[in-house]
Design a protein around this motif. Structure first.
Motif, short mmCIF file in Angstrom:
data_model
loop_
_atom_site.label_atom_id
_atom_site.label_comp_id
_atom_site.label_asym_id
_atom_site.label_seq_id
_atom_site.Cartn_x
_atom_site.Cartn_y
_atom_site.Cartn_z
N ASP B 21 -4.30 0.33 1.95
CA ASP B 21 -3.30 -0.69 2.15
C ASP B 21 -3.15 -1.46 0.85
O ASP B 21 -4.16 -1.82 0.28
N ILE B 23 0.66 0.63 1.01
CA ILE B 23 1.00 2.02 0.74
C ILE B 23 2.37 2.06 0.06
O ILE B 23 3.32 1.45 0.54
N ILE B 139 1.50 5.76 7.96
CA ILE B 139 0.43 4.78 7.74
C ILE B 139 -0.51 4.83 8.94
O ILE B 139 -0.15 5.31 10.02
#
Lengths: 209, 153
Positions: B21, B23, B139
């Motif tokens: 994180d 992304i 994600i």
């Protein structure tokens, strides 16, 4: 959605205006401000909300059962993934922070979608946020009567983009009822838990009614 | 936004799953994703994330898919002046150049309808976002407590 045509700024503005108008109309058709259509035999802004509903176990629960305690009432439905959890999380925080005073406050989640909620584990839903929250559902008539008694608005709205093909528009505030059963105030949606807590504590200590 | 099962499977198989994180995908950066734990699978789940546009041209979020939901959809909560809350479906929201698309409680949120299983606290699930220009990115969304109000720091 992949075929959606981009909207021009003018189209967006027109859509926004149309939606605002629709929302305004929905609000006006039910002249819902507290005091606007209150019982005529009591002073302005003073009224006693009443309800007769059922808990998740099917026991009848009425407003009279809670005399002597404060009631913190929220109208919602369990298929609501955003507003309802947000408010229930705040209520849970308030109940935690009240500590030993928590016994004097009863939070109630009053379902505006009783047919669906009653069959979906209402108690399990409310307990997931806080064990003190009591979930109530009733017949459509009893639910309508309770909402009118609190002078709040709710309506089923068909929506293909909602679970089961419909959503519920509903009043999003928390309502406070006093130990004598009088409507005391509302906490608008988004009122921080700390503010609700401070208000409740002032009442419990006798600084406010 | 409802995608066919085969499309969903194709996305699941082809899209590279990335954990870190934020992304980056093209000019976009996806950050702060989280979902609220669900109670069972019969009610919709809610999830949130932020997409920042570091480029000079606007992009759009044109599709979503996740193996945990047969019907992921963006909704926006609106509260009228009278305090009545409603939800409206949001189609293809724009991520303005230099700006961001922010999903957060009380505003825009990802509604995960027709859950294939409960979202359990402590778990994660993949979520594929399809952008008009930047393409698609998958994600991992962490599932936080039912009482969570924002992403984990």
């Amino acid at each position: 959605m992949r075929h959606a045509m981009p909207l021009t700024p003018l189209q967006k503005t027109l859509w926004a205006a149309a939606m605002l108008a629709a929302a305004g109309f929905a609000g006006l058709t039910w002249s819902g401000a507290p005091g606007a259509s209150g019982p005529s035999n009591v002073a302005q802004d003073t009224f006693r909300p009443e309800f007769r509903l059922e808990d998740a176990a099917g026991r009848v629960v009425t407003s009279d059962d809670f005399r002597g305690r404060y009631l913190l009432v929220f109208f919602g439905f369990t298929n609501c993934p955003d507003v309802c959890p947000t408010t229930l999380i705040e209520v849970a925080q308030v109940m935690d922070d009240l500590g030993s005073d928590a016994a004097q406050v009863q939070p109630i989640f009053l379902s505006v979608d009783p047919a669906r909620d009653a069959g979906m584990g209402l108690a399990e839903y409310t307990a997931a946020f806080h064990p003190s929250i009591l979930g109530l559902a009733g017949s459509p008539e009893a639910t309508q009567a309770a909402a009118e008694s609190f002078k709040v608005f709710f309506a089923r709205e068909d929506d293909a983009a909602a679970p089961g093909g419909y959503g519920m528009a509903h009043a999003s505030a928390l309502y406070l009822v006093g130990p004598e059963g009088d409507w005391l105030r509302q906490y608008d949606y988004g009122t921080p838990a700390a503010e609700i807590l401070a208000d409740l504590q002032a009442r419990l200590q006798g600084h406010l009614p | 936004m409802k995608l066919s099962i085969s499309a969903l499977l194709a996305f699941t198989l082809c899209a590279g799953v990335v954990q870190a994180d934020p992304i980056r995908q093209g000019n976009l950066e996806v950050d702060g994703a989280w979902a609220r734990a669900s109670i069972g699978a019969s009610r919709p789940g809610g999830a949130y994330f932020t997409v920042r546009n570091l480029g000079n041209e606007a992009d759009r979020l044109i599709g979503l898919s996740s193996p945990v939901s047969a019907m992921p959809m963006l909704h926006e909560t609106t509260v009228s002046e009278e305090g009545v809350s409603r939800m409206a479906h949001v189609e293809a929201p724009e991520i303005p150049a230099g700006g961001a698309l922010v999903l957060e409680p009380g505003g825009m949120h990802l509604m995960l309808m027709e859950l294939t299983g409960p979202l359990e606290e402590g778990g994660t699930f993949p979520l594929t976002l399809i952008f008009e220009t930047a393409g698609e990115v998958t994600i991992e969304v962490p599932v936080l407590s039912i009482r969570a109000t924002g992403p984990e720091e």
